[in-house]
Design an enzyme around this catalytic site. Sequence first.
Site, PDB file in Angstrom:
ATOM      1  N   ASP A  37       8.766  -1.783  -3.530  1.00 37.09           N
ATOM      2  CA  ASP A  37       7.920  -0.792  -2.491  1.00 37.09           C
ATOM      3  C   ASP A  37       6.636  -0.682  -3.582  1.00 37.09           C
ATOM      4  OD1 ASP A  37       6.585   0.324  -1.072  1.00 37.09           O
ATOM      5  OD2 ASP A  37       6.943   2.156  -1.333  1.00 37.09           O
ATOM      6  N   ASP A  60      10.261   4.661  -1.798  1.00 32.39           N
ATOM      7  CA  ASP A  60       9.697   6.353  -1.646  1.00 32.39           C
ATOM      8  C   ASP A  60       9.408   6.251  -0.102  1.00 32.39           C
ATOM      9  OD1 ASP A  60       7.157   4.917  -1.276  1.00 32.39           O
ATOM     10  OD2 ASP A  60       5.672   7.170  -1.713  1.00 32.39           O
ATOM     11  N   ASP A  78       2.941   1.064  -2.995  1.00 33.70           N
ATOM     12  CA  ASP A  78       2.117   2.476  -2.971  1.00 33.70           C
ATOM     13  C   ASP A  78       3.549   3.423  -3.160  1.00 33.70           C
ATOM     14  OD1 ASP A  78       0.284   0.846  -2.512  1.00 33.70           O
ATOM     15  OD2 ASP A  78      -0.216   1.171   0.018  1.00 33.70           O
TER      16      ASP A  78
HETATM   17  C1  2M8 Z   1      -1.160   1.287   4.090  1.00 33.24           C
HETATM   18  O1  2M8 Z   1       0.301   1.099   3.533  1.00 33.24           O
HETATM   19  C2  2M8 Z   1       0.815   2.368   3.033  1.00 33.24           C
HETATM   20  C3  2M8 Z   1       2.033   1.913   2.195  1.00 33.24           C
HETATM   21  O2  2M8 Z   1       3.509   3.062   2.434  1.00 33.24           O
HETATM   22  C4  2M8 Z   1       0.605   3.614   3.667  1.00 33.24           C
HETATM   23  O3  2M8 Z   1       1.044   3.747   4.883  1.00 33.24           O
HETATM   24  O4  2M8 Z   1       0.951   4.473   3.070  1.00 33.24           O
HETATM   25  C5  2M8 Z   1      -0.455  -0.672   4.110  1.00 33.24           C
HETATM   26  O5  2M8 Z   1      -2.009  -1.157   5.355  1.00 33.24           O
HETATM   27  C6  2M8 Z   1      -2.005  -1.535   3.005  1.00 33.24           C
HETATM   28  O6  2M8 Z   1      -1.824  -2.744   4.046  1.00 33.24           O
HETATM   29  C7  2M8 Z   1      -2.820  -1.173   2.375  1.00 33.24           C
HETATM   30  O7  2M8 Z   1      -2.908  -1.529   1.347  1.00 33.24           O
HETATM   31  C8  2M8 Z   1      -2.458   0.840   2.225  1.00 33.24           C
HETATM   32  C9  2M8 Z   1      -3.248   2.046   1.629  1.00 33.24           C
HETATM   33  O8  2M8 Z   1      -2.920   2.898   0.971  1.00 33.24           O
HETATM   34  O9  2M8 Z   1      -2.008   1.996   3.021  1.00 33.24           O
HETATM   35 MG    MG Z   2       5.651   3.452  -0.085  1.00 27.67          MG
HETATM   36 MG    MG Z   3       4.698   0.587   1.157  1.00 23.35          MG
END
Ligand code: 2M8
Ligand code: MG
Ligand code: MG
Length: 264
Positions: free
Chosen positions: A6, A211, A8
């Site tokens: 993953d 995570d 983020d």
């Molecule tokens: C979005 O996804 C993150 C990943 O877990 C989330 O739900 O917090 C996505 O849409 C992605 O495209 C974007 O870059 C990211 C940014 O925090 O959020």
């Molecule tokens: Mg994540």
């Molecule tokens: Mg993710």
Amino acid sequence: LLVFTDLDGSLLDHATYDYTPAMSWLARLEKNAVPLIINTSKTAAEVMVLHQALGLVSPFITENGASIHLPASWCLDETPDDRGWADIVLGESYRRIRNVLEAIRATERFQFRGFGDFSTEEVAEHTGLDTQDAELAHLREASEPLIWEDSDDALERFRLLLIGAGLSLTQGGRFYHVLGDNSGKGRAIAWLVDRYHLLKGRRPLTVGLGDGPNDVPMLESVDRAVLIRGEHDIAINIADTVNLYTTTQKGPAGWSEGLDHWLG
Ligand code: 2M8
Ligand code: MG
Ligand code: MG
């Protein structure tokens, strides 16, 4: 060996998107020619930038498993485009997802806002990305992140209506994500493991790191799983048959801790 990760809150810090604490493991994987396969809810446009910056040559999975991107060396029947990539779509099109969401919102009057309702500036505000990166996050192909602004009961009803429409709901660190019901991070891994088997004549050992709740299908489909301590406090339930290591550190430091544990 294949390592699925993953982004983020895992390889990237939840708030700053920095990956410095993971650099020595990134170098080690590269030196040993271990494919590092990004498996994220981000878009292909977003991942392409990072993939290049990291100098990766491996396939990658975007939008929570809804699409797989193969470099020429992983292709069989597929024909790479002029940038050298072939895309496999396992999920539903973004257009269909938005149509369903708009129809459900019109009849049920649920309160939610998705990336399709946001301007690029609003995407930047909600994610902490700069405008340029927010623009790339806005280029959805097969999933819709959204902010739920209604009750928990309404959320459960929403989930059922999505299932009825052949879609599903999962949760990342910041957003809920709507995608096709035959996609998901686990299914995309199964696809790539099968492809590896066809190419090499043997199954790989697999490691997965994540995570969030949307990472559960990934962690449940690998041989060695790493649950990285989250920045969020969402409960994460993983089948107890999984070979699981849970880190004490967060983000890229936890990511390295997990690899130390299984591969160190
Ligand atoms: C979005 O996804 C993150 C990943 O877990 C989330 O739900 O917090 C996505 O849409 C992605 O495209 C974007 O870059 C990211 C940014 O925090 O959020
Ligand atoms: Mg994540
Ligand atoms: Mg993710």
